[in-house]
Design an enzyme around this catalytic site. Structure first.
Site, PDB file in Angstrom:
ATOM      1  N   ASP A 113       0.832  -1.198   0.000  1.00  0.00           N
ATOM      2  CA  ASP A 113       0.000   0.000   0.000  1.00  0.00           C
ATOM      3  C   ASP A 113       0.871   1.253   0.000  1.00  0.00           C
ATOM      4  O   ASP A 113       1.427   1.625   1.035  1.00  0.00           O
ATOM      5  CB  ASP A 113      -0.908  -0.039   1.238  1.00  0.00           C
ATOM      6  N   ASP A 293      -1.681   5.687  -5.249  1.00  0.00           N
ATOM      7  CA  ASP A 293      -1.998   4.844  -4.097  1.00  0.00           C
ATOM      8  C   ASP A 293      -2.390   3.440  -4.547  1.00  0.00           C
ATOM      9  O   ASP A 293      -3.496   3.218  -5.035  1.00  0.00           O
ATOM     10  CB  ASP A 293      -3.135   5.482  -3.293  1.00  0.00           C
TER      11      ASP A 293
END
Length: 409
Positions: A113, A293
């Protein structure tokens, strides 16, 4: 009897091993692992993104997430959303990508992430009811960082929390021998129900790590001094497992040049600026600030941009019942692009068809949605699946992002 020279060399070697938290300088690739156990829920993805960034969630969006006709996935209003190391889609529509990581003595599947900075895992400290279907870290009391804790909380009071350990973490071909491992003692229902994911490996900047009383280094920051180059590259793919390359750039995975731009890391994210956007063959000048992201599935951007895109899609509409823009699944979608560093970064139209919203496959949820309530644009997997993205953080220069078209598109 050993010579003074050989003894000195041996002592120097031992000292180097003790001083360094990683075993050797390296470059490696990690492949993702795919899962195909449930259908995507577009409104639930929006809920998870808002909660991830600490934003309020409208009741209408919660209602849409709960009513989504999903197979194998039940969403409730109380739920929380969220190498080359292979990345595997966690469902048949590429909703998320997971990679194998060995933490201590256990191999778990983590979500890499770039929108967070914590390495947290399910652990033996949790109640057994929370561990069903998960691989989990076996906490070793001798490696506990006494007095340290971590907590990720969301607006509705849900989240995850626990203790911190300094333990071995192996990703691809490199080992961090004293990495901060955030072992969960408790997680909320959405995390425990999602048996595909055993935790997160954050690749944002260490400044936003949540460990108290002192933020800890991300895995990337820990191993960076030992990598051949101070970078990692993300190569997610459309309907296929992707990779994370650490310490090197794989020229076989992209076409054309890599366009580099400096990163705005003031908020702890890989922030970029764009000067225009494109829909089909039309380009419009507009300043856009956003972040890259891998932990977010969709693309969220300014309302005017989203309206302009769906104006070119026959039958598209904003559907409050579904929680966003939808369109006939049979519609032909135009390409979308943002201009970064003077170069248009194109997302093929087919990537923007996120998933059906009904069992008949008649109406589909859009992969581009408005960023209402977020305050910034977020370029998630829908954008990244057509790119080879270099994340560079050299110690003597500003961090940079490099963007190139993926060879797999």
């Amino acid at each position: 009897m050993p010579s003074i020279v050989s003894l000195t060399a041996a002592l120097t070697f031992v000292g180097a091993v003790i001083a360094s938290p990683v075993e050797k300088r390296s470059a490696f690739s990690v492949e993702q692992v795919p899962h195909t156990t449930y259908l995507k829920n577009g409104p639930a993805q929006k809920v998870k993104t808002l909660r991830k960034y600490g934003k309020p969630v409208p009741q209408s969006l919660l209602d849409a997430a709960e009513s989504r006709d999903a197979v194998g996935e039940t969403f409730t209003a109380s739920a929380v959303g969220d190498g080359s190391d292979p990345a595997v889609p966690s469902d048949q529509y590429d909703s998320s990508y997971l990679s194998p990581v060995t933490v201590g003595s256990t191999t778990v599947e983590l979500d890499f992430d770039t929108g967070s900075a914590d390495l947290w895992v399910f652990s033996s400290l949790q109640a057994s009811s929370q561990l069903s279907g998960h691989q989990y870290y076996q906490a070793d009391a001798s490696k506990l960082k006494s007095g340290y804790s971590w907590k990720i909380s969301y607006g509705d009071g849900s989240g995850a929390s626990g203790k911190v350990y300094a333990d071995k973490v192996v990703v691809g071909g490199v080992t961090a021998t004293s990495q901060a491992v955030e072992a969960a003692t408790s997680v909320s229902a959405q995390f425990s129900r999602d048996s595909n994911t055993d935790g997160l490996l954050g690749l944002a900047f260490s400044s936003i790590n949540t460990v108290s009383p002192e933020p800890q280094k991300t895995f990337f920051d820990t191993v960076k001094p030992q990598l051949a180059e101070p970078l990692f590259a993300v190569n997610l793919k459309y309907h296929a497992a992707g990779t994370y390359d650490f310490g090197y750039i794989d020229k076989s995975k992209y076409t054309g040049p890599i366009t580099y731009v400096n990163v705005d890391d003031s908020q702890g994210f890989w922030g970029i600026s764009a000067t225009a956007y494109g829909v089909g063959g039309t380009t419009t000048q507009r300043a856009i600030s956003g972040i890259l992201d891998t932990g977010t599935t969709l693309v969220y951007t300014d309302t005017a941009i989203v309206k302009a895109y769906y104006a070119k899609v026959s039958g598209a509409k904003l559907d409050n019942i579904q929680g966003g823009y939808v369109f006939p699944c049979s519609a032909t979608l135009p390409n979308f692009s943002i201009t970064v560093g003077g170069v248009a970064q194109v997302v093929p139209g087919k990537h923007i068809n996120y998933s059906p919203v009904d069992s008949s496959g008649t109406t589909c949820f859009g992969g581009i949605q408005t960023n209402d309530g977020l305050g910034m644009s977020i370029f998630g997997d829908i954008f990244l699946k057509s790119k080879y993205v270099v994340h560079e953080a050299a110690p003597d220069s500003p961090p940079r992002i490099g963007l190139a078209q993926s060879a797999s598109v």
